[in-house]
Design an enzyme around this catalytic site. Structure first.
Site, PDB file in Angstrom:
ATOM      1  N   GLY A  11       0.804  -1.226   0.000  1.00  0.00           N
ATOM      2  CA  GLY A  11       0.000   0.000   0.000  1.00  0.00           C
ATOM      3  C   GLY A  11       0.833   1.270   0.000  1.00  0.00           C
ATOM      4  CE1 TYR A  12       1.584   7.976  -0.731  1.00  0.00           C
ATOM      5  CE2 TYR A  12      -0.109   8.497   0.895  1.00  0.00           C
ATOM      6  CZ  TYR A  12       0.943   8.892   0.078  1.00  0.00           C
ATOM      7  OH  TYR A  12       1.330  10.207   0.066  1.00  0.00           O
ATOM      8  CE  LYS A  40      -3.539  -5.062  -6.385  1.00  0.00           C
ATOM      9  NZ  LYS A  40      -4.615  -5.279  -5.402  1.00  0.00           N
ATOM     10  CG  LEU A  62      -6.044  -8.012   6.255  1.00  0.00           C
ATOM     11  CD1 LEU A  62      -6.628  -6.638   6.035  1.00  0.00           C
ATOM     12  CD2 LEU A  62      -5.434  -8.141   7.630  1.00  0.00           C
ATOM     13  CB  ALA A  82      -3.268  -4.819   6.044  1.00  0.00           C
ATOM     14  CB  SER A  83      -6.538  -0.773   8.039  1.00  0.00           C
ATOM     15  OG  SER A  83      -7.844  -0.402   8.440  1.00  0.00           O
ATOM     16  CE  LYS A 164      -6.459   2.989  10.954  1.00  0.00           C
ATOM     17  NZ  LYS A 164      -5.617   1.951  10.270  1.00  0.00           N
TER      18      LYS A 164
END
Length: 339
Positions: A11-12, A40, A62, A82-83, A164
């Site tokens: 991810g970012y 990816k 996940l 990871a979320s 979160k």
């Protein structure tokens, strides 16, 4: 080489954490949902090819209990990043809450069963500290710090913030019932900065694209946000992993700016290249057009026009953080998006 695992490593933010770990000589285990989608993580394989560390790709899900057990074997540190970060969702339970909450439970359950793990570094957010800007005034605060927890978000209002909050609280509940491993939490503000992962769909990238594509040209919302550079957040993850005395939560916010201040920085950097707003939009207009930006009228009423402030002194004193100037963050981000 110290063996570590990173969830969400493509991810970012996660890709920057993996990059830093590889360059520091760690043996990085990278679980992905589909190993055949090599686009990816190709960039991370390229980084690993010339780095001091090593990279191993695994397949894991996940939402599947036990899928992290094999890649986690013999790891000393687990970074759980990871979320999903999405604001405009149709099914918040399925798209946000389940991946954040069930994912955290599954990862931490594997940590509980893996005797080698000594520390879990969790990527939370300032969204777990507050829900709406108006909360600061309601609580009689001048700024938020690590002692505060979001109490105003729900499944139907600010569901990302709710996800979160629930995930972090679950992590604290799970660490407190055992004594073998410890938990250190990073609570970053709105992350900005250069994009390393070509496949990232973070709201941060969408936000900057909206700016440079002229979506705010009719007027910038009077919305105050706490920003931080993605490279600073990645570094903070490594610092809390390596420093034995690191503990608790860590707010990572560099500066708080209104959106119009951000667009003015873009203007200073790039001149007339982009169709940028000339002023702020009045709140009544935002109430009317807010849904076009994927935000509810309730969000606008509780956030537009209200100041926000964060105490980042813990990150400076305990981690020695020196934040990247906002102008550098924005320039590097736009340059990377254009590439």
């Amino acid at each position: 080489m110290k063996k570590v695992l990173v969830t969400g490593g493509t991810g970012y933010l996660g890709s920057w954490i993996v990059k830093n770990l590889l360059e520091k000589g760690y043996d990085v285990q990278l679980p992905v949902r589909d190993k055949f989608k090599t686009f990816k993580y190709d960039n991370l394989i390229n980084i690993a090819s010339s780095a001091a560390g090593s990279l191993t790709i695994w397949e894991a899900d996940l939402l599947k209990e036990g899928s992290y057990m094999e890649p986690m074997k013999d790891c000393e540190i687990v970074f759980h990043t990871a979320s999903p970060f999405k604001l405009n969702v149709k099914d918040p339970q399925k798209e946000l809450i389940d991946p954040a909450l069930i994912g955290t439970k599954n990862v931490l359950s594997s940590v509980n069963k893996t005797q080698s793990v000594k520390r879990l570094v969790l990527t939370s957010s300032v969204a777990a500290i507050y829900g709406d800007n108006i909360d600061m005034g309601y609580q009689g605060l001048k700024q938020f710090d690590e002692s505060h927890f979001n109490s105003s978000s729900s499944l139907h209002h600010q569901p990302y913030s709710f996800s979160k909050t629930q995930a972090e609280k679950t992590a604290w509940d799970m660490v407190n019932i055992q004594k073998r491993w410890d938990l250190v939490v990073i609570n970053p503000g709105f992350i900005m900065g250069p994009v390393l992962s070509k496949s990232s769909s973070s709201e941060s990238i969408i936000f900057m694209k909206d700016i440079i594509e002229g979506k705010f040209s009719v007027g910038a919302p009077n919305l105050s946000i706490g920003y931080v550079d993605v490279r600073d957040v990645a570094l903070a993850h490594i610092l809390v992993a390596e420093r034995q005395k690191a503990n608790g939560r860590h707010i990572l916010v560099n500066e708080t700016y209104k959106v119009f201040q951000v667009t003015n920085i873009v203007k200073d950097l790039f001149g007339k290249m982009f169709n940028l707003p000339k002023s702020e939009a009045p709140k009544w207009l935002m109430v009317l057009i807010g849904p076009l930006f994927g935000v509810t009228r309730k969000f606008i009423k509780r956030n537009i026009g209200y100041p926000i402030a964060f105490n980042n002194s813990k990150s400076k004193k305990e981690l020695g953080m020196r934040y990247t100037p906002m102008k550098t963050t924005i320039k590097d981000m736009i340059d990377s998006i254009q590439k």
